[in-house]
Enzyme design. Structure first.
Site, PDB file in Angstrom:
ATOM      1  N   THR A  37       1.063  -1.152  -0.124  1.00  0.00           N
ATOM      2  CA  THR A  37       0.243   0.234  -0.594  1.00  0.00           C
ATOM      3  C   THR A  37       0.644   1.059  -0.305  1.00  0.00           C
ATOM      4  O   THR A  37       2.280   1.388   0.155  1.00  0.00           O
ATOM      5  CB  THR A  37      -0.711  -0.133   1.548  1.00  0.00           C
ATOM      6  N   GLU A  54      -3.197  -3.716  -3.350  1.00  0.00           N
ATOM      7  CA  GLU A  54      -2.750  -4.519  -1.602  1.00  0.00           C
ATOM      8  C   GLU A  54      -1.267  -5.078  -1.577  1.00  0.00           C
ATOM      9  O   GLU A  54      -0.739  -4.552  -0.812  1.00  0.00           O
ATOM     10  CB  GLU A  54      -4.100  -5.982  -2.076  1.00  0.00           C
TER      11      GLU A  54
END
Length: 561
Positions: A380, A400
């Site tokens: 992230t 992700e």
């Protein structure tokens, strides 16, 4: 004056990672993205304009962390109206998703590395629509203008930095065939200093400039996404893209030692869990201890264990499930949970509690999820910006895990997320996969207020460690009165529902030994936890302080005037 040296990364430049300003501040994990945000502010743009430009820039500079194929939560504080909103571009499951999608025919959970790099891991991306909605409400510049610097950057090329090199070395196995052509030419990962031109990504940006973001959800780009996902065994359809919608949410609000705190709300569990940890700690007067004391590490660890036991049990998408949020945040429940802190040993009685008795919603069944040792940490990115008018954006965005699903859209140069793996692998609980549902996240873009004025904004990447990184930095600022950069660099620890405490180099070894004698287990080696980007406001002296975390290249730029 002698500059302090920070050791979390030997390659980070201290002088580029801190800044002071009076009329604006930009902090991001990459100096090129920070520079692009600064230019938007200098050209008269506001914080939302700059944030949109930064997000596109990070798609070029940190494609392993974020991009148009992912999602994000954009928290916006508007100074004129004194309102705080979250433009929630979190991903949604395709209509073909189902609760048992991550178990095999024998009912066993599919290993994480396998299930996270399939087309079935890809959720419908939402960050573009979140940015578009924020621009429509608060922006002063066009999306096309804000995309332009990043389109040029992709066309001209840029050098691979040490962060990209390290990520490629550690996670190149996640890359699919299309991504390997760009990031592993000749079969070997790119090296630091290599110049990479991203013509396909530039093409995508130019299409978005010309046609608007609608083409991502219904046009040529949409066609390419669906074709690519289906080739990789996924089940996303054109209808899933076309029907995607964002929400504009109220933050999760709480208070801590005279400060009011706004953080991310469900379907992110980050904000509520962060606030619960702070409330558990509030009565212990943690400032009486040294920042490197065993008492501090003990309180941090047990508070995380208590809050995370509830986090993994009681959160889901509010469009689908009722959660005991009122119960979880009630003073009575917090006091009940606080009694688990005994200063004697690792409390083996820590488990999820019973917030239902302090709430009016119907009680739901808790389905325990197995601990997966091999599950990789998500990466992230986070950035934050404030402008001359006092507006603030705090944004956490993602694909992700490193490089997301590893699937690059053919001919368009961006990675697709693997966010469906944030659903529970074992079905039956509040966070099981369902059509159109948003998986539980830990993202925690946060703004701290004092006397109704913002005094601090921050956030971090790192999956569940986001929560630890953010609350520890807040405690370092509020309780230990650290300067902002010191608060970020103070070595962190983390523990959730697993047996091991993760720790950063620099924690006190004697304190670590004390905790080991109390029954705690520590990972064999130190590792980096999080990457905090933060801005602090000194209203009395008209100063704005920015600091980036040395665990990435990071850049902070302040504006004067």
């Amino acid at each position: 004056m002698v500059q302090k040296q920070y050791k979390r990364s030997e390659k980070s430049s201290y002088d580029k990672q801190t800044a002071v300003g009076t009329t604006g501040m930009v902090v991001s994990p990459h100096p090129v993205a920070t520079e692009i945000g600064k230019k938007v502010l200098i050209d008269g743009g506001n914080a939302v304009d700059a944030a949109v430009a930064i997000q596109f820039a990070l798609n070029v500079t940190e494609p392993m962390m974020t991009g148009v194929g992912g999602s994000g939560f954009m928290m916006v504080y508007n100074r004129d109206s004194k309102t705080t909103k979250i433009f929630n571009g979190h991903s949604r499951a395709p209509q073909a998703a189902y609760p048992e999608m991550f178990v095999d025919e024998q009912g066993e959970i599919i290993p994480f590395r396998d299930r996270s790099t399939r087309g079935t891991a890809v959720a419908v991306p939402g960050i573009l629509k979140a940015m578009d909605a924020a621009l429509e409400e608060y922006g002063s510049k066009t999306m096309a203008d804000l995309i332009d610097p990043s389109a040029k950057l992709a066309e001209e090329g840029m050098s691979v930095n040490w962060v990209m090199k390290k990520t490629l070395d550690n996670f190149h196995y996640r890359l699919g065939d299309e991504a390997r052509k760009l990031y592993m030419p000749g079969g070997e990962p790119l090296r630091e200093g290599d110049i990479v031109k991203k013509e396909h990504l530039a093409k995508t940006f130019r299409i978005l400039q010309k046609e608007g973001i609608g083409c991502f959800y219904e046009g040529d780009i949409a066609d390419a996404i669906i074709s690519t996902v289906k080739e990789q065994g996924g089940f996303m359809t054109h209808s899933d893209l076309k029907s995607y919608r964002i929400s504009i949410d109220e933050p999760a609000w709480g208070d801590y030692k005279g400060h009011k705190i706004a953080s991310c709300n469900v379907p992110s569990a980050g904000g509520t869990t962060l606030l619960n940890i702070l409330k558990l700690l509030e009565t212990f007067n943690i400032e009486q201890y040294s920042p490197k004391s065993w008492e501090k590490y003990y309180l941090f660890t047990e508070a995380m264990r208590i809050a995370f036991a509830d986090k993994v049990s009681y959160f889901g998408d509010p469009d689908f499930v009722d959660m005991p949020l009122k119960g979880l945040t009630s003073e009575e429940y917090i006091e009940e949970r606080r009694k688990l802190l005994n200063f004697e040993r690792r409390n083996d009685a820590v488990d999820f509690g019973n917030p239902w008795k302090y709430d009016s919603v119907k009680e739901q069944t808790v389905v325990r999820q197995p601990f997966e040792k091999e599950r990789e940490r998500s990466e992230t990115t986070h950035f934050t910006v404030t402008d001359q008018w006092g507006n603030i954006v705090s944004c956490t965005s993602t694909v992700e895990h490193p490089f997301g699903s590893g699937i690059m859209v053919k001919g368009y140069g961006f990675m697709l997320n693997n966010e469906l793996t944030d659903f529970d692998a074992m079905p039956g609980g509040l966070n099981q996969a369902e059509p159109g549902k948003r998986p539980v996240s830990c993202k925690s873009p946060t703004i701290v207020f004092k006397d109704d004025d913002p005094v601090l904004t921050l956030g971090s990447p790192g999956g569940p460690t986001i929560i630890g990184s953010v609350f520890e930095t807040i405690v370092n600022v509020i309780d230990f009165k650290m300067e902002l950069k010191d608060a970020i660099e103070e070595p962190r620890i983390f523990n959730a529902n697993g047996p091991l405490i993760w720790w950063e180099g620099g924690i006190d070894m004697e304190a670590k030994g004390n905790l080991e004698a109390m029954g705690y287990e520590f990972a064999d080696d130190a590792l980096v936890i999080g990457n905090v980007q933060a801005i602090q406001f000194d209203r009395e002296n008209n100063r704005i302080y920015g600091a980036a975390d040395s665990s990435r290249e990071g850049g902070a730029i302040g504006l004067e005037g």
